[in-house]
Design a protein around this motif. Structure first.
Motif, PDB file in Angstrom:
ATOM      1  N   MET A 100      50.764  56.063  45.767  1.00 47.15           N
ATOM      2  CA  MET A 100      51.419  55.801  47.041  1.00 47.15           C
ATOM      3  C   MET A 100      51.426  54.307  47.362  1.00 47.15           C
ATOM      4  SD  MET A 100      50.388  59.016  49.524  1.00 47.15           S
ATOM      5  CE  MET A 100      48.656  59.089  49.153  1.00 47.15           C
ATOM      6  N   ILE A 101      50.356  53.620  46.960  1.00 48.00           N
ATOM      7  CA  ILE A 101      50.306  52.171  47.177  1.00 48.00           C
ATOM      8  C   ILE A 101      51.418  51.494  46.380  1.00 48.00           C
ATOM      9  CG2 ILE A 101      48.920  50.072  46.840  1.00 48.00           C
ATOM     10  CD1 ILE A 101      47.837  51.770  49.091  1.00 48.00           C
ATOM     11  N   ALA A 102      51.612  51.940  45.131  1.00 52.88           N
ATOM     12  CA  ALA A 102      52.664  51.352  44.291  1.00 52.88           C
ATOM     13  C   ALA A 102      54.039  51.586  44.901  1.00 52.88           C
ATOM     14  CB  ALA A 102      52.588  51.930  42.883  1.00 52.88           C
ATOM     15  N   GLN A 103      54.243  52.770  45.472  1.00 55.71           N
ATOM     16  CA  GLN A 103      55.522  53.072  46.111  1.00 55.71           C
ATOM     17  C   GLN A 103      55.747  52.156  47.308  1.00 55.71           C
ATOM     18  OE1 GLN A 103      55.894  57.138  47.375  1.00 55.71           O
ATOM     19  NE2 GLN A 103      58.103  57.003  47.590  1.00 55.71           N
ATOM     20  N   SER A 104      54.710  51.932  48.088  1.00 49.37           N
ATOM     21  CA  SER A 104      54.868  51.033  49.231  1.00 49.37           C
ATOM     22  C   SER A 104      55.119  49.605  48.749  1.00 49.37           C
ATOM     23  CB  SER A 104      53.661  51.108  50.173  1.00 49.37           C
ATOM     24  OG  SER A 104      52.491  50.629  49.566  1.00 49.37           O
ATOM     25  N   ASP A 105      54.498  49.207  47.617  1.00 48.66           N
ATOM     26  CA  ASP A 105      54.764  47.884  47.039  1.00 48.66           C
ATOM     27  C   ASP A 105      56.244  47.717  46.718  1.00 48.66           C
ATOM     28  OD1 ASP A 105      52.150  46.919  47.122  1.00 48.66           O
ATOM     29  OD2 ASP A 105      51.685  47.598  45.088  1.00 48.66           O
ATOM     30  N   THR A 106      56.837  48.773  46.162  1.00 49.91           N
ATOM     31  CA  THR A 106      58.264  48.736  45.810  1.00 49.91           C
ATOM     32  C   THR A 106      59.125  48.512  47.044  1.00 49.91           C
ATOM     33  OG1 THR A 106      57.888  50.191  43.920  1.00 49.91           O
ATOM     34  CG2 THR A 106      60.142  50.044  44.740  1.00 49.91           C
ATOM     35  N   TYR A 107      58.845  49.264  48.095  1.00 53.75           N
ATOM     36  CA  TYR A 107      59.629  49.125  49.327  1.00 53.75           C
ATOM     37  C   TYR A 107      59.409  47.763  49.982  1.00 53.75           C
ATOM     38  CZ  TYR A 107      60.810  54.055  49.013  1.00 53.75           C
ATOM     39  OH  TYR A 107      61.287  55.273  48.596  1.00 53.75           O
ATOM     40  N   LEU A 108      58.180  47.287  49.977  1.00 54.76           N
ATOM     41  CA  LEU A 108      57.904  45.964  50.544  1.00 54.76           C
ATOM     42  C   LEU A 108      58.686  44.888  49.807  1.00 54.76           C
ATOM     43  CD1 LEU A 108      54.056  46.301  51.106  1.00 54.76           C
ATOM     44  CD2 LEU A 108      55.783  46.053  52.892  1.00 54.76           C
ATOM     45  N   ALA A 109      58.748  44.994  48.485  1.00 56.93           N
ATOM     46  CA  ALA A 109      59.488  44.017  47.678  1.00 56.93           C
ATOM     47  C   ALA A 109      60.990  44.090  47.976  1.00 56.93           C
ATOM     48  CB  ALA A 109      59.219  44.243  46.196  1.00 56.93           C
ATOM     49  N   LYS A 110      61.517  45.304  48.078  1.00 55.98           N
ATOM     50  CA  LYS A 110      62.953  45.469  48.362  1.00 55.98           C
ATOM     51  C   LYS A 110      63.319  44.920  49.736  1.00 55.98           C
ATOM     52  CE  LYS A 110      63.883  49.390  45.354  1.00 55.98           C
ATOM     53  NZ  LYS A 110      64.340  50.792  45.272  1.00 55.98           N
ATOM     54  N   LEU A 111      62.381  44.997  50.666  1.00 57.00           N
ATOM     55  CA  LEU A 111      62.613  44.480  52.015  1.00 57.00           C
ATOM     56  C   LEU A 111      62.312  42.984  52.129  1.00 57.00           C
ATOM     57  CD1 LEU A 111      61.071  47.428  54.033  1.00 57.00           C
ATOM     58  CD2 LEU A 111      63.469  46.717  54.097  1.00 57.00           C
ATOM     59  N   ASN A 112      61.807  42.418  51.029  1.00 55.86           N
ATOM     60  CA  ASN A 112      61.401  41.007  51.015  1.00 55.86           C
ATOM     61  C   ASN A 112      60.327  40.710  52.051  1.00 55.86           C
ATOM     62  OD1 ASN A 112      63.136  40.147  48.897  1.00 55.86           O
ATOM     63  ND2 ASN A 112      64.842  40.185  50.344  1.00 55.86           N
ATOM     64  N   TRP A 113      59.438  41.673  52.258  1.00 57.13           N
ATOM     65  CA  TRP A 113      58.306  41.478  53.166  1.00 57.13           C
ATOM     66  C   TRP A 113      57.190  40.754  52.430  1.00 57.13           C
ATOM     67  CZ3 TRP A 113      56.440  45.612  57.084  1.00 57.13           C
ATOM     68  CH2 TRP A 113      57.472  45.943  57.964  1.00 57.13           C
ATOM     69  N   THR A 114      56.556  39.848  53.121  1.00 58.06           N
ATOM     70  CA  THR A 114      55.374  39.186  52.572  1.00 58.06           C
ATOM     71  C   THR A 114      54.170  40.106  52.782  1.00 58.06           C
ATOM     72  OG1 THR A 114      54.788  38.118  54.654  1.00 58.06           O
ATOM     73  CG2 THR A 114      56.295  36.908  53.181  1.00 58.06           C
ATOM     74  N   PRO A 115      53.097  39.900  52.030  1.00 60.31           N
ATOM     75  CA  PRO A 115      51.888  40.685  52.282  1.00 60.31           C
ATOM     76  C   PRO A 115      51.401  40.549  53.731  1.00 60.31           C
ATOM     77  CG  PRO A 115      51.691  39.551  50.186  1.00 60.31           C
ATOM     78  CD  PRO A 115      52.949  39.035  50.852  1.00 60.31           C
ATOM     79  N   GLU A 116      51.585  39.368  54.292  1.00 54.90           N
ATOM     80  CA  GLU A 116      51.164  39.147  55.678  1.00 54.90           C
ATOM     81  C   GLU A 116      51.964  40.014  56.647  1.00 54.90           C
ATOM     82  OE1 GLU A 116      51.874  36.599  53.504  1.00 54.90           O
ATOM     83  OE2 GLU A 116      49.774  36.120  53.128  1.00 54.90           O
ATOM     84  N   GLN A 117      53.253  40.169  56.398  1.00 54.83           N
ATOM     85  CA  GLN A 117      54.076  41.013  57.268  1.00 54.83           C
ATOM     86  C   GLN A 117      53.613  42.467  57.203  1.00 54.83           C
ATOM     87  OE1 GLN A 117      57.795  39.444  55.462  1.00 54.83           O
ATOM     88  NE2 GLN A 117      58.606  39.565  57.544  1.00 54.83           N
ATOM     89  N   GLY A 118      53.305  42.937  56.005  1.00 55.74           N
ATOM     90  CA  GLY A 118      52.811  44.303  55.851  1.00 55.74           C
ATOM     91  C   GLY A 118      51.494  44.497  56.563  1.00 55.74           C
ATOM     92  N   ARG A 119      50.577  43.540  56.389  1.00 55.39           N
ATOM     93  CA  ARG A 119      49.267  43.626  57.053  1.00 55.39           C
ATOM     94  C   ARG A 119      49.417  43.610  58.568  1.00 55.39           C
ATOM     95  NH1 ARG A 119      47.701  39.295  53.903  1.00 55.39           N
ATOM     96  NH2 ARG A 119      47.270  40.056  51.835  1.00 55.39           N
ATOM     97  N   GLU A 120      50.299  42.748  59.052  1.00 50.37           N
ATOM     98  CA  GLU A 120      50.502  42.638  60.499  1.00 50.37           C
ATOM     99  C   GLU A 120      51.013  43.960  61.075  1.00 50.37           C
ATOM    100  OE1 GLU A 120      53.563  40.315  63.378  1.00 50.37           O
ATOM    101  OE2 GLU A 120      52.489  39.063  61.930  1.00 50.37           O
ATOM    102  N   TYR A 121      51.971  44.579  60.385  1.00 48.18           N
ATOM    103  CA  TYR A 121      52.485  45.862  60.861  1.00 48.18           C
ATOM    104  C   TYR A 121      51.369  46.907  60.902  1.00 48.18           C
ATOM    105  CZ  TYR A 121      54.807  50.323  61.123  1.00 48.18           C
ATOM    106  OH  TYR A 121      55.162  51.592  61.511  1.00 48.18           O
ATOM    107  N   LEU A 122      50.595  46.992  59.822  1.00 39.67           N
ATOM    108  CA  LEU A 122      49.519  47.984  59.753  1.00 39.67           C
ATOM    109  C   LEU A 122      48.446  47.741  60.811  1.00 39.67           C
ATOM    110  CD1 LEU A 122      49.122  48.308  55.895  1.00 39.67           C
ATOM    111  CD2 LEU A 122      50.277  49.885  57.450  1.00 39.67           C
ATOM    112  N   GLN A 123      48.163  46.475  61.071  1.00 37.99           N
ATOM    113  CA  GLN A 123      47.176  46.157  62.096  1.00 37.99           C
ATOM    114  C   GLN A 123      47.673  46.595  63.464  1.00 37.99           C
ATOM    115  OE1 GLN A 123      46.329  41.976  61.636  1.00 37.99           O
ATOM    116  NE2 GLN A 123      45.247  42.284  59.718  1.00 37.99           N
ATOM    117  N   GLN A 124      48.956  46.367  63.733  1.00 41.13           N
ATOM    118  CA  GLN A 124      49.515  46.750  65.030  1.00 41.13           C
ATOM    119  C   GLN A 124      49.629  48.262  65.166  1.00 41.13           C
ATOM    120  OE1 GLN A 124      53.235  44.664  65.413  1.00 41.13           O
ATOM    121  NE2 GLN A 124      52.251  42.677  65.644  1.00 41.13           N
TER     122      GLN A 124
END
Length: 68
Positions: free
Chosen positions: A1-25
């Protein structure tokens, strides 16, 4: 599931910081150490919810890029 989320994050051009910020919120999860991705702290339900969110963002992005 982590790998799948990595794929979507890459397609969206999200930085790791953007992903972390969303999860924190959304889930109140904080990265305790820089080497530990926040997604590893999620429950299976939370990671599936995050993947659904990313899929929705990707679909929305595609629709605005290529309107029917």
């Amino acid at each position: 599931m982590i790998a799948q989320s990595d794929t979507y994050l890459a397609k969206l051009n999200w930085t790791p910081e953007q992903g972390r910020e969303y999860l924190q919120q959304k889930y109140g999860k904080r990265c305790l150490r820089r080497a530990t991705p926040t997604r590893l702290q999620l429950t299976d339900t939370e990671i599936l919810d995050f993947i659904d969110y990313l899929q929705g963002k990707l679909t929305q992005s595609c629709q605005t890029s290529h309107p029917i």
